[in-house]
Scaffold this active site. Structure first.
Site, PDB file in Angstrom:
ATOM      1  CB  CYS A 184     -18.458  -5.290   5.782  1.00 50.88           C
ATOM      2  SG  CYS A 184     -17.503  -3.853   6.312  1.00 50.88           S
ATOM      3  CB  CYS A 236      -0.917  -0.014   1.225  1.00 49.35           C
ATOM      4  SG  CYS A 236      -2.048   1.387   1.254  1.00 49.35           S
ATOM      5  CB  CYS A 284     -15.263  -7.257   7.024  1.00 45.51           C
ATOM      6  SG  CYS A 284     -14.477  -5.662   6.755  1.00 45.51           S
ATOM      7  CB  CYS A 314     -18.245  -0.307   9.882  1.00 48.16           C
ATOM      8  SG  CYS A 314     -17.064  -1.093  10.992  1.00 48.16           S
ATOM      9  NE  ARG A 334     -17.301  -5.815  14.203  1.00 47.62           N
ATOM     10  CZ  ARG A 334     -17.662  -4.970  13.250  1.00 47.62           C
ATOM     11  NH1 ARG A 334     -16.798  -4.136  12.746  1.00 47.62           N
ATOM     12  NH2 ARG A 334     -18.893  -4.980  12.786  1.00 47.62           N
ATOM     13  CB  CYS A 388      -1.486   3.845   8.140  1.00 47.25           C
ATOM     14  SG  CYS A 388      -2.541   4.474   6.801  1.00 47.25           S
ATOM     15  CB  CYS A 437      -0.813  -0.124   8.270  1.00 47.33           C
ATOM     16  SG  CYS A 437      -1.628  -1.393   7.258  1.00 47.33           S
TER      17      CYS A 437
HETATM   18  N1  SAM Z   1      -6.752   0.426   3.262  1.00 50.49           N
HETATM   19  C1  SAM Z   1      -8.024   0.670   3.824  1.00 50.49           C
HETATM   20  C2  SAM Z   1      -8.029   1.811   4.837  1.00 50.49           C
HETATM   21  O1  SAM Z   1      -6.984   2.113   5.379  1.00 50.49           O
HETATM   22  O2  SAM Z   1      -9.101   2.344   5.079  1.00 50.49           O
HETATM   23  C3  SAM Z   1      -8.664  -0.555   4.458  1.00 50.49           C
HETATM   24  C4  SAM Z   1      -7.807  -1.549   5.215  1.00 50.49           C
HETATM   25  S1  SAM Z   1      -7.046  -0.937   6.720  1.00 50.49           S
HETATM   26  C5  SAM Z   1      -5.928  -2.251   7.072  1.00 50.49           C
HETATM   27  C6  SAM Z   1      -8.379  -1.036   7.899  1.00 50.49           C
HETATM   28  C7  SAM Z   1      -8.105  -0.644   9.313  1.00 50.49           C
HETATM   29  O3  SAM Z   1      -7.350  -1.644   9.983  1.00 50.49           O
HETATM   30  C8  SAM Z   1      -7.321   0.606   9.589  1.00 50.49           C
HETATM   31  O4  SAM Z   1      -8.072   1.766   9.434  1.00 50.49           O
HETATM   32  C9  SAM Z   1      -6.918   0.404  11.046  1.00 50.49           C
HETATM   33  O5  SAM Z   1      -7.902   0.949  11.897  1.00 50.49           O
HETATM   34  C10 SAM Z   1      -6.890  -1.108  11.196  1.00 50.49           C
HETATM   35  N2  SAM Z   1      -5.516  -1.594  11.455  1.00 50.49           N
HETATM   36  C11 SAM Z   1      -4.520  -1.724  10.547  1.00 50.49           C
HETATM   37  N3  SAM Z   1      -3.390  -2.164  11.135  1.00 50.49           N
HETATM   38  C12 SAM Z   1      -3.667  -2.315  12.455  1.00 50.49           C
HETATM   39  C13 SAM Z   1      -2.894  -2.725  13.585  1.00 50.49           C
HETATM   40  N4  SAM Z   1      -1.618  -3.065  13.457  1.00 50.49           N
HETATM   41  N5  SAM Z   1      -3.511  -2.773  14.782  1.00 50.49           N
HETATM   42  C14 SAM Z   1      -4.813  -2.426  14.909  1.00 50.49           C
HETATM   43  N6  SAM Z   1      -5.591  -2.031  13.880  1.00 50.49           N
HETATM   44  C15 SAM Z   1      -5.024  -1.961  12.664  1.00 50.49           C
HETATM   45  C1  DTB Z   2     -11.136  -2.708  11.934  1.00 56.76           C
HETATM   46  O1  DTB Z   2     -11.511  -1.747  12.631  1.00 56.76           O
HETATM   47  N1  DTB Z   2     -10.193  -3.569  12.287  1.00 56.76           N
HETATM   48  C2  DTB Z   2      -9.973  -4.555  11.255  1.00 56.76           C
HETATM   49  C3  DTB Z   2     -11.026  -4.147  10.184  1.00 56.76           C
HETATM   50  N2  DTB Z   2     -11.634  -2.990  10.743  1.00 56.76           N
HETATM   51  C4  DTB Z   2     -10.647  -3.948   8.793  1.00 56.76           C
HETATM   52  C5  DTB Z   2      -8.576  -4.661  10.793  1.00 56.76           C
HETATM   53  C6  DTB Z   2      -7.588  -4.965  11.910  1.00 56.76           C
HETATM   54  C7  DTB Z   2      -6.281  -5.181  11.277  1.00 56.76           C
HETATM   55  C8  DTB Z   2      -5.220  -5.608  12.262  1.00 56.76           C
HETATM   56  C9  DTB Z   2      -3.899  -5.764  11.635  1.00 56.76           C
HETATM   57  C10 DTB Z   2      -3.835  -6.817  10.576  1.00 56.76           C
HETATM   58  O2  DTB Z   2      -4.298  -7.970  10.778  1.00 56.76           O
HETATM   59  O3  DTB Z   2      -3.263  -6.558   9.503  1.00 56.76           O
HETATM   60 FE1  SF4 Z   3      -2.835   1.208   3.401  1.00 53.80          FE
HETATM   61 FE2  SF4 Z   3      -2.733   0.042   5.785  1.00 53.80          FE
HETATM   62 FE3  SF4 Z   3      -3.112   2.646   5.609  1.00 53.80          FE
HETATM   63 FE4  SF4 Z   3      -5.094   0.960   4.829  1.00 53.80          FE
HETATM   64  S1  SF4 Z   3      -4.286   1.195   6.897  1.00 53.80           S
HETATM   65  S2  SF4 Z   3      -4.358   2.790   3.755  1.00 53.80           S
HETATM   66  S3  SF4 Z   3      -3.816  -0.722   4.001  1.00 53.80           S
HETATM   67  S4  SF4 Z   3      -1.266   1.543   4.944  1.00 53.80           S
END
Ligand code: SAM
Ligand code: DTB
Ligand code: SF4
Length: 332
Positions: A130, A54, A98, A190, A262, A58, A61
């Protein structure tokens, strides 16, 4: 019945958040018990349909291309693979699937056409669908709605003030704009956040205020505990105390009484007792299945044992009605 309000002040939310823990849990549990289905827990299963690589930064992430996290990068999954995973999730007790993509935003290309086919296919299985695909325009949201999407996940993650510390490649306003587009398409929203990013309690309160003062409360609010992933800038963040998770859930329950709250990422680090407190404090949804998007999560059977012990039951799909599928998007 607790009144639904959209004018919560930071002071009011802060007072709730900081009230003595057992008083807070008692109040949240009382609000929760006004809902006749308080013992029902909505179960979602996550599926990463496009993983890693990506362009965003973030800080939490594992899927951001710029961090070396060792995540397995995968192009778009096939529709058949999604259908198989959805069937397995349904057999495990999930009422909602989802689908997540490591995208900054949706583009009007073949990959999006494929997502539309996935939405239709999962809808056919009588599951709520979702998606979480990054930023969306109004017409993209409408296309997803026409295909039968039930909910769109788009998290605020932290407060408006703290946003730049966590993400620089888009703004808090971009997030709000997408949520508005999702609402215009009459999809359910959500949206929630993460605790344990190094934010202050004032940031948590501010994020809750933004959510609770939206013209319509999000139908679901995920509260994630950061899963620190090696290679991300937040890899060394300490684990959030369970009490912070309980306070966030209870406060969300009190200020957004009819919302599904949740208990999201971070459950592998929580005991059954920890999770029981979160359910007592008003959590009524989880992500189940042994993987979140890229990190581990408790297995379906462990969660079913927990439900058995706590006297909770999975909520059936479409309790609040079905989405309208437009004839042009009805699956062949
Ligand atoms: N790329 C899209 C976005 O950012 O909206 C959708 C996927 S993104 C992985 C969805 C959500 O996962 C993020 O907004 C964040 O709240 C959660 N998330 C990602 N990495 C995480 C982590 N290491 N621990 C907890 N939540 C995480
Ligand atoms: C949300 O609030 N948490 C989920 C879902 N919406 C998309 C994602 C959590 C991701 C945790 C890190 C991972 O597994 O990559
Ligand atoms: Fe990309 Fe992760 Fe950020 Fe979603 S949360 S926009 S997958 S870097």
């Amino acid at each position: 019945m607790t009144e639904i309000r959209h004018n919560w002040t930071s002071e009011e939310i802060s007072e709730i958040y900081h009230s003595p823990l057992l008083d807070l849990i008692y109040r949240a549990a009382s609000v929760h018990r006004e809902n006749k289905d308080y013992a029902e827990v909505q179960i979602s299963s996550l599926l990463s349909i496009k993983t890693g690589g990506c362009s965003e930064d973030c800080a939490y992430c594992p899927q951001a291309a710029r961090y070396n996290t060792g995540v397995d990068v995968h192009a778009m999954m096939s529709v058949a693979h999604v259908t198989d995973a959805a069937k397995r999730a349904k057999d495990g007790g999930a009422s909602r699937l989802c689908m997540g993509a490591a995208w900054r935003e949706v583009r009007d290309n073949r990959d999006f056409d494929k997502v539309i086919d996935m939405v239709k296919a999962v809808n056919e299985l009588d599951m709520e669908v979702c998606c979480t695909l990054g930023m969306l325009t109004e017409s993209q949201a409408q296309r997803l709605a026409d295909a039968g999407l039930y909910a769109y996940n788009h998290n605020l993650d932290t407060s408006e003030d703290d946003y730049k510390r966590i993400i620089t490649t888009r703004t808090f306003d971009d997030r709000l704009k997408t949520i508005e587009n999702v609402r215009k398409a009459k999809l359910t929203v959500c949206s929630g956040g993460i605790i344990g990013l190094g934010e202050t309690v004032a940031d948590r309160i501010s994020m809750l205020r933004t959510l609770s003062n939206m013209p319509k409360h999000p139908e679901s609010v995920p509260v994630n505990a950061l899963v620190p992933v090696k290679g991300t800038p937040l890899e060394n963040q300490p684990r959030v105390p369970i009490w912070d998770m309980v306070r966030m859930i209870a406060t969300a329950r009190i200020i957004m009484p009819r919302t599904v709250v949740r208990l999201s990422a971070g459950r592998t680090e929580m005991s059954l007792t920890d999770q029981a407190l979160c359910f007592m404090a008003g959590a009524n949804s989880i992500f189940a299945g042994d993987k979140l998007l890229t990190t581990p999560n408790p297995a379906f059977n462990e969660d079913m044992q927990m439900f058995e012990i706590l006297g909770l039951k999975p909520r059936e799909a479409f309790k609040n009605g079905r989405p309208q599928v437009k004839s042009a998007e009805v699956p062949a």
